[in-house]
Each structure stands twice: as C-alpha cells, then as structure tokens.
Design a protein around this motif. Structure first.
Motif, PDB file in Angstrom:
ATOM      1  N   MET A   1      42.008  40.215  38.597  1.00 30.85           N
ATOM      2  CA  MET A   1      41.383  40.286  37.474  1.00 30.85           C
ATOM      3  C   MET A   1      41.206  41.722  37.093  1.00 30.85           C
ATOM      4  N   ASN A   2      42.666  42.426  36.761  1.00 30.86           N
ATOM      5  CA  ASN A   2      42.869  43.523  36.406  1.00 30.86           C
ATOM      6  C   ASN A   2      43.752  43.772  35.206  1.00 30.86           C
ATOM      7  N   GLY A   4      43.966  43.559  31.577  1.00 29.68           N
ATOM      8  CA  GLY A   4      44.172  42.263  30.776  1.00 29.68           C
ATOM      9  C   GLY A   4      44.391  42.293  29.375  1.00 29.68           C
ATOM     10  N   PRO A  32      47.011  38.646  34.010  1.00 24.04           N
ATOM     11  CA  PRO A  32      46.045  37.775  33.611  1.00 24.04           C
ATOM     12  C   PRO A  32      46.382  36.876  32.297  1.00 24.04           C
ATOM     13  N   THR A  34      45.101  36.383  29.348  1.00 29.65           N
ATOM     14  CA  THR A  34      44.924  37.037  28.136  1.00 29.65           C
ATOM     15  C   THR A  34      45.804  38.072  27.655  1.00 29.65           C
ATOM     16  N   GLN A  55      48.874  33.733  37.217  1.00 25.71           N
ATOM     17  CA  GLN A  55      48.187  33.995  38.284  1.00 25.71           C
ATOM     18  C   GLN A  55      47.738  32.642  39.035  1.00 25.71           C
TER      19      GLN A  55
END
Length: 249
Positions: A1-2, A4, A32, A34, A55
C-alpha cells in the motif's frame, strides 16, 4: 500500500529505465489498484517491455462485493498479471487455501497470469513444518496451474522474511523450491519445466544474486526494495548477469 498516484507513475518510469539494460529478464510491476490505469498508460507510451500486474483480485466476475476488484476490471486497467495469496493476504486478511485456489482458477479463466504465493510462518518453520505447509498450500491450486502449463507462476515467500529484513539462506530457498518443482513434476514434466518459481522475502540488491543463482529459483518477488527504482534496477542487473552466464553455459 505505497505509491498509489503520481508517485506510482514516476516509480514505473524509473523501473522502465532500469529495465532497458536487460534483454533477458522479464519485469512485472504491481502498483496499487488506483494506479494501474495510469501506470499502464506510461508503459504503453514508453513502448517498454515491462509488464503490469495487480496485487490482488476477487474470484467472482461481478456482483455485490463492495470494495472488491474483479479480473475483468484488472484487464480493463491494463494488467496482464495478478499476485494471489500474498502472505499479508493470508496472515492479515485470513485468506484460505480454498479461496486462493478459486482466485487462481478465476485468473486463468480471465487470461490473467497468476503469481500464486506460498510460505510458512516463523512458528511453522521453528516446528520443522516448512515443507509440509508449503506443499499443502501449493497442492491447493496445483490442478488449476496444470490446466495451462507455464501460464501461472509460484512465489515462495516465507512469512517471517516479509518486511523484516530477514532472508532465507540461498540453500534454504533452494530446498523449498526443489520440493515445489518435484510437486509440479508429479503432475507432468511440462508443468515442472515451464512453471517459474520465484523467491520473495526481503530480496535486495546485495542478496539477489545468491538467491537467483540457485538452480530452482527462477526469479524474485520483490517487496520493499521495489520502491527504489535504482535499487530494483540492481536486482534486475543481477538476474541479467545470471541469465547471460546461463546462455554461455
């Protein structure tokens, strides 16, 4: 979660530049959700051979699953690969072998290439259950991979090595990878020879060559080190040197 948003595009382009030095190594980036479409655009604009993956994904094609992402949505965003059963999905979100099998099957039906992850916890390793756990996890989706030999990839990522700075010794990684290769061979020789088995778990520039040099380690699933394009590029360079040496015999 980096990374994005715009950071993901900058990082993607950094990887593209690093990968230009390599003619023998396949590179996949998995930002991610997004950032998938934006990263896909950057890769297309640059005419890069770097491929795009996601992911995670939901096994159902559509429905009342608020917050989830389907295989077709990933494909619409430009992804051709997807990571499934990552240790963090198993440990934090309680994903089971059965669910991961369903996800692998769904990915293959949608013509996405799955990177199916397996790996033991520290407690399981200390109890001497590494091979038992990894075999159970692999068998859960083995029949699905066998339907399309060489399309799916397996990643061995010991839970105790994810984000901890700890890494399996090359010989320890080789032992597990050899067992997985044997499982594949028990289904068919084609499956064993065509399936790539990656190692993941605190892979960095300074340990990549030792790990990738093992006979049954076909590549790396890189975590934190992939957030630095220059450092990631050094891992690609290690793989390129080994591939070139293998060509020379």
């Amino acid at each position: 979660m980096n990374a994005g948003g715009q950071d993901a595009c900058s990082l993607a382009m950094g990887v593209v530049e690093a990968a230009r030095r390599s003619a023998r190594v396949d590179v996949v980036i998995c930002p991610p959700f997004t950032a998938l479409a934006a990263a896909a655009h950057e890769l297309w604009e640059s005419k890069s051979a770097v491929m795009l993956g996601a992911q995670n994904m939901h096994p159902e094609p559509a429905g009342a699953f608020t917050g989830e992402i389907s295989a077709s949505m990933l494909k619409d965003s430009g992804a051709t690969w997807v990571i499934l059963g990552h240790s963090e999905r198993r440990q934090i979100f309680g994903e089971t072998d059965e669910l991961i099998e369903r996800k692998v099957a769904a990915a293959l039906r949608a013509e996405l290439r799955p990177i199916a992850c397996v790996g033991e916890t520290l407690e399981e390793r200390d109890a001497g259950k590494t091979l038992e756990v990894v075999e159970r996890q692999t068998r859960a989706f083995l029949d699905e991979l066998a339907k399309r030999p060489g399309v799916g990839v397996i990643a061995y990522e010991p839970v105790w090595a994810i984000g901890t700075g700890k890494v399996a010794r090359p010989e320890d990684a080789q032992e597990v990878h050899a067992m997985i290769r044997g499982l594949l061979a028990s289904v068919s020789e084609e499956l064993a020879t065509s399936t790539r088995i990656l190692y993941g778990g605190s892979v960095k520039a300074d340990n990549a060559e030792g790990l990738l040099g093992q006979i049954d380690v076909d590549g790396a699933l890189v975590g934190g080190a992939s957030l630095d394009a220059a450092g990631f590029g050094k891992i690609i360079d290690s793989a390129e040197r080994l591939a070139e040496a293998a060509e020379r015999g």
